[in-house]
Write a protein that holds these residues in place. Structure first.
Motif, PDB file in Angstrom:
ATOM      1  N   LEU A  89      -3.789  11.519  -5.248  1.00 10.39           N
ATOM      2  CA  LEU A  89      -2.369  11.464  -4.914  1.00 10.39           C
ATOM      3  C   LEU A  89      -1.857  10.140  -5.455  1.00 10.39           C
ATOM      4  O   LEU A  89      -2.176   9.072  -4.933  1.00 10.39           O
ATOM      5  CB  LEU A  89      -2.157  11.553  -3.403  1.00 10.39           C
ATOM      6  N   ASP A  90      -1.104  10.203  -6.536  1.00 14.85           N
ATOM      7  CA  ASP A  90      -0.577   8.994  -7.157  1.00 14.85           C
ATOM      8  C   ASP A  90       0.831   8.738  -6.640  1.00 14.85           C
ATOM      9  O   ASP A  90       1.634   9.666  -6.516  1.00 14.85           O
ATOM     10  CB  ASP A  90      -0.577   9.132  -8.681  1.00 14.85           C
ATOM     11  N   VAL A  91       1.104   7.491  -6.332  1.00 17.26           N
ATOM     12  CA  VAL A  91       2.374   7.131  -5.699  1.00 17.26           C
ATOM     13  C   VAL A  91       2.954   5.881  -6.343  1.00 17.26           C
ATOM     14  O   VAL A  91       2.270   5.143  -7.041  1.00 17.26           O
ATOM     15  CB  VAL A  91       2.176   6.869  -4.185  1.00 17.26           C
ATOM     16  N   ASP A  92       4.229   5.650  -6.071  1.00 12.73           N
ATOM     17  CA  ASP A  92       4.895   4.411  -6.469  1.00 12.73           C
ATOM     18  C   ASP A  92       4.653   3.406  -5.340  1.00 12.73           C
ATOM     19  O   ASP A  92       5.521   3.134  -4.523  1.00 12.73           O
ATOM     20  CB  ASP A  92       6.385   4.674  -6.681  1.00 12.73           C
ATOM     21  N   ALA A  93       3.428   2.873  -5.277  1.00  9.94           N
ATOM     22  CA  ALA A  93       2.995   2.055  -4.142  1.00  9.94           C
ATOM     23  C   ALA A  93       3.754   0.734  -4.017  1.00  9.94           C
ATOM     24  O   ALA A  93       3.914   0.226  -2.919  1.00  9.94           O
ATOM     25  CB  ALA A  93       1.496   1.781  -4.230  1.00  9.94           C
ATOM     26  N   GLU A 100       1.693   4.752 -10.327  1.00 16.73           N
ATOM     27  CA  GLU A 100       0.457   4.227 -10.922  1.00 16.73           C
ATOM     28  C   GLU A 100      -0.743   4.790 -10.173  1.00 16.73           C
ATOM     29  O   GLU A 100      -0.741   4.861  -8.951  1.00 16.73           O
ATOM     30  CB  GLU A 100       0.435   2.704 -10.822  1.00 16.73           C
ATOM     31  N   LYS A 101      -1.767   5.129 -10.931  1.00 16.06           N
ATOM     32  CA  LYS A 101      -2.967   5.688 -10.323  1.00 16.06           C
ATOM     33  C   LYS A 101      -3.792   4.623  -9.595  1.00 16.06           C
ATOM     34  O   LYS A 101      -4.342   4.880  -8.531  1.00 16.06           O
ATOM     35  CB  LYS A 101      -3.830   6.356 -11.402  1.00 16.06           C
ATOM     36  N   ASN A 102      -3.904   3.427 -10.130  1.00 16.08           N
ATOM     37  CA  ASN A 102      -4.808   2.413  -9.587  1.00 16.08           C
ATOM     38  C   ASN A 102      -4.094   1.223  -8.971  1.00 16.08           C
ATOM     39  O   ASN A 102      -4.601   0.110  -9.005  1.00 16.08           O
ATOM     40  CB  ASN A 102      -5.765   1.934 -10.688  1.00 16.08           C
ATOM     41  N   ASN A 103      -2.946   1.424  -8.396  1.00 14.96           N
ATOM     42  CA  ASN A 103      -2.223   0.311  -7.776  1.00 14.96           C
ATOM     43  C   ASN A 103      -3.005  -0.202  -6.571  1.00 14.96           C
ATOM     44  O   ASN A 103      -3.418   0.577  -5.723  1.00 14.96           O
ATOM     45  CB  ASN A 103      -0.831   0.770  -7.347  1.00 14.96           C
ATOM     46  N   PRO A 104      -3.232  -1.531  -6.476  1.00 13.05           N
ATOM     47  CA  PRO A 104      -4.012  -2.068  -5.351  1.00 13.05           C
ATOM     48  C   PRO A 104      -3.334  -1.875  -3.993  1.00 13.05           C
ATOM     49  O   PRO A 104      -3.990  -1.939  -2.960  1.00 13.05           O
ATOM     50  CB  PRO A 104      -4.149  -3.554  -5.684  1.00 13.05           C
ATOM     51  N   ASN A 105      -2.025  -1.618  -3.969  1.00 15.20           N
ATOM     52  CA  ASN A 105      -1.313  -1.421  -2.703  1.00 15.20           C
ATOM     53  C   ASN A 105      -1.307   0.035  -2.248  1.00 15.20           C
ATOM     54  O   ASN A 105      -0.677   0.379  -1.266  1.00 15.20           O
ATOM     55  CB  ASN A 105       0.138  -1.911  -2.833  1.00 15.20           C
ATOM     56  N   LYS A 106      -2.023   0.892  -2.957  1.00 20.24           N
ATOM     57  CA  LYS A 106      -2.021   2.317  -2.658  1.00 20.24           C
ATOM     58  C   LYS A 106      -2.620   2.631  -1.282  1.00 20.24           C
ATOM     59  O   LYS A 106      -2.205   3.568  -0.619  1.00 20.24           O
ATOM     60  CB  LYS A 106      -2.800   3.055  -3.747  1.00 20.24           C
ATOM     61  N   THR A 110       3.291  -1.848   3.974  1.00 20.94           N
ATOM     62  CA  THR A 110       3.974  -2.982   4.599  1.00 20.94           C
ATOM     63  C   THR A 110       5.471  -2.678   4.652  1.00 20.94           C
ATOM     64  O   THR A 110       6.073  -2.282   3.656  1.00 20.94           O
ATOM     65  CB  THR A 110       3.749  -4.289   3.799  1.00 20.94           C
ATOM     66  N   TRP A 111       6.056  -2.894   5.834  1.00 25.37           N
ATOM     67  CA  TRP A 111       7.471  -2.623   6.059  1.00 25.37           C
ATOM     68  C   TRP A 111       8.332  -3.687   5.391  1.00 25.37           C
ATOM     69  O   TRP A 111       7.920  -4.823   5.235  1.00 25.37           O
ATOM     70  CB  TRP A 111       7.745  -2.619   7.571  1.00 25.37           C
ATOM     71  N   GLY A 112       9.568  -3.329   5.012  1.00 24.12           N
ATOM     72  CA  GLY A 112      10.565  -4.306   4.571  1.00 24.12           C
ATOM     73  C   GLY A 112      10.856  -4.258   3.087  1.00 24.12           C
ATOM     74  O   GLY A 112      10.198  -3.559   2.318  1.00 24.12           O
ATOM     75  N   PRO A 113      11.878  -5.060   2.675  1.00 23.52           N
ATOM     76  CA  PRO A 113      12.311  -5.047   1.283  1.00 23.52           C
ATOM     77  C   PRO A 113      11.229  -5.538   0.311  1.00 23.52           C
ATOM     78  O   PRO A 113      11.187  -5.130  -0.840  1.00 23.52           O
ATOM     79  CB  PRO A 113      13.521  -5.973   1.246  1.00 23.52           C
ATOM     80  N   GLU A 114      10.339  -6.381   0.745  1.00 18.65           N
ATOM     81  CA  GLU A 114       9.244  -6.859  -0.096  1.00 18.65           C
ATOM     82  C   GLU A 114       7.955  -6.086   0.190  1.00 18.65           C
ATOM     83  O   GLU A 114       6.887  -6.476  -0.250  1.00 18.65           O
ATOM     84  CB  GLU A 114       9.006  -8.365   0.135  1.00 18.65           C
ATOM     85  N   GLY A 115       8.083  -5.013   0.932  1.00 19.76           N
ATOM     86  CA  GLY A 115       6.910  -4.236   1.329  1.00 19.76           C
ATOM     87  C   GLY A 115       6.335  -3.419   0.189  1.00 19.76           C
ATOM     88  O   GLY A 115       6.832  -3.419  -0.931  1.00 19.76           O
ATOM     89  N   HIS A 116       5.261  -2.738   0.503  1.00 15.08           N
ATOM     90  CA  HIS A 116       4.593  -1.880  -0.472  1.00 15.08           C
ATOM     91  C   HIS A 116       3.977  -0.688   0.245  1.00 15.08           C
ATOM     92  O   HIS A 116       3.863  -0.675   1.464  1.00 15.08           O
ATOM     93  CB  HIS A 116       3.514  -2.645  -1.251  1.00 15.08           C
ATOM     94  N   GLY A 117       3.585   0.297  -0.511  1.00 15.12           N
ATOM     95  CA  GLY A 117       2.981   1.508   0.030  1.00 15.12           C
ATOM     96  C   GLY A 117       3.931   2.669  -0.104  1.00 15.12           C
ATOM     97  O   GLY A 117       5.144   2.507  -0.210  1.00 15.12           O
ATOM     98  N   ALA A 118       3.369   3.863  -0.149  1.00 14.29           N
ATOM     99  CA  ALA A 118       4.174   5.067  -0.316  1.00 14.29           C
ATOM    100  C   ALA A 118       4.991   5.344   0.933  1.00 14.29           C
ATOM    101  O   ALA A 118       4.574   5.045   2.047  1.00 14.29           O
ATOM    102  CB  ALA A 118       3.267   6.251  -0.615  1.00 14.29           C
TER     103      ALA A 118
END
Length: 129
Positions: A89-93, A100-106, A110-118
């Motif tokens: 499952l590839d996401v815009d992490a 990206e397939k290998n994004n380290p944040n996958k 993390t919540w917020g404007p600077e957050g990451h994750g699907a």
């Protein structure tokens, strides 16, 4: 699928395959290709095999089951070729518009404007009774 007269079986498999034999509800790890372990051919015996990584080419793994008569004489063999297919499952992490397939944040979020994750939107309403 065992031939007539078979009372036991042995399993050989390529390195990319994991094998489990379940006899009488008790799981035992399957044999390596050179171990020669045999199991009784009892009703309810289940042979499970799986692959933990994707294949590099079609039919690159194999499981071979050898059937034996009383006294250990080989009767016949049956085999299956396996091809492991990788699913991801590839996401815009990092939420930059690029999937990206290998994004380290996958694997984290993390919540917020600077957050990451699907961000996953789930429909939990009842559309049919």
């Amino acid at each position: 699928a065992a031939p007539a007269g078979a009372v036991s079986f042995g399993v050989k498999h390529t390195e990319g395959v994991s094998v489990e034999v379940v006899c009488r509800g008790r799981a035992e790890i399957g044999s390596a290709p050179s171990s020669g372990t045999r199991w009784p051919l009892d009703e309810g015996t289940v042979l499970r095999f799986s692959m933990s990584q994707a294949s590099t080419e079609v039919n690159d793994n194999k499981v071979t089951i050898s059937f034996y008569a009383e006294g250990g004489q080989p009767i016949n063999q049956s085999g299956v070729f396996l091809t492991g297919i990788g699913i991801s499952l590839d996401v815009d992490a990092d939420r930059d518009g690029v999937v990206e397939k290998n994004n380290p944040n996958k694997a984290s979020w993390t919540w917020g404007p600077e957050g990451h994750g699907a961000i996953l939107l789930v429909s939990c309403d009842k559309e049919s009774p």
